[in-house]
Design a protein around this motif. Sequence first.
Motif: not given
Lengths: 225, 235
Positions: A19-41
């Motif tokens: 996990x500690x070496x793959x944090x950017x992966x999660x950051x990118x996923x959260x970013x996409x998650x939030x983008x999709x959510x904001x567009x939808x709302x």
Amino acid sequence: MPRGVFLDYVDPWVNWTWLSTHIPLFVAAVEQHLTLTVIAVAGGLAISMPLGIAAHRWRSLRNPVLAFFDVVYTIPSLALFALLVPYTGLGVVTAEIGLIGYTVLILVRNLLVGLESVAPDVLDAADGMGYRPLARLFRVELPLALPAIFAGVRIATVTTIGLVTITALIGLGGLGQLIERGLIENFHTPLVVATVLSIALALVADLLLVGAQRLAVPWSRGAAS
Amino acid sequence: MSVISLVVQWFADPAHWSGPDGIPQRLVEHVEISAASVAIGAAIALPIGIALGHYGRFGNVAINISNVGRALPSFGVLVIAFQVLGLGNLPILVALVALAIPPMVTNSYVGLSEVDPDVKEAARGMGYRELAQLLRVELPLAVPLVMAGIRTSAVQVVATATLAALIAGGGFGRYIIDGFAQQDYTKLAAGAVLVAALAMATELSLSALERVLVPRGIRLQRAPVARRATTFKTA
């Protein structure tokens, strides 16, 4: 039962080293998650505000509008995405048509509840003070409907954050991508962390919206439905 | 050829109406696991919601359980259940039951807690004991919302059961997941039509059941658009 030395590895629920070496992966996923959510709302608000106001103004529109979006809302998201794929392909357009369609029902319904709960005396008073219909709508009715509108935005946001994970099947997914990866690779860490992050995102977004509501509508205290 | 005529052809093909991957078999799988999940969920959720509503206690918990349930990503819950419990129907059942519970608790709580206190007092005055009052007065009055909870859960369970195909489950989700995997867009669209139709059929048949169960005396008061205490969508 004795186990072989090499088969002894048990995948932990969270492998912190990985996990500690793959944090950017999660950051990118959260970013996409939030983008999709904001567009939808935001898209849902852009459609449901005029639609809800029109359905309130012209009463004969009310039930057909609610019935149509009720039907859309009943369609399982995976089925809706699958129906759209032959036309709009895999990607953001397909995902957002579905996600926005779902938020519209929640937002229109709450807007109507808010507008319908404005006391007739208040409307009379506004008319007596000389408000024209449009001014009355924007300066009296909509402000009084704000608590219900906020409740709708909260429900729509939390619901969308959950549904975005399913868009992993059409090549997006935000955190859903990592859930899918955990499933395919039989690897617990991305699966568990992404699921927990998705729940956390929903709860934090909900709390932020409660805070925003307190600031914008200080006279309301948590009108949720 | 257009997608629609391809899908019509798919449905007309007798090969799709028999065997282990045929529509009847997939329908049975989908309905079985959904019905079992809703039944187990109702057995857990309704007593809790009804008791909380009857005593008017822990209203915040009863309402907020739906907020928490809404935040659960059904996809993640299914896959975690699969990793914990392994292959088979058990992980699917556990995940679906977990997602079925929140709307039923919230709706039945709201239904019971909204019963007019004057009516309860009248029931007491007529000599009803507590249990008789609950069963013969409060529950009949709460039927619309209790049923709204069951309906909401059932539709969501049917929708989420589609995702079960991702963890090797059966049901109509198979056509969608396999359609994606094989890039067979006809199968994909046919599966989507079947899933959507099943969700609609669930909503309509439970609405019809609700109409039968609602006592005659309160039918006229009902709003034209079926009421529910929560909007809830997990899949």
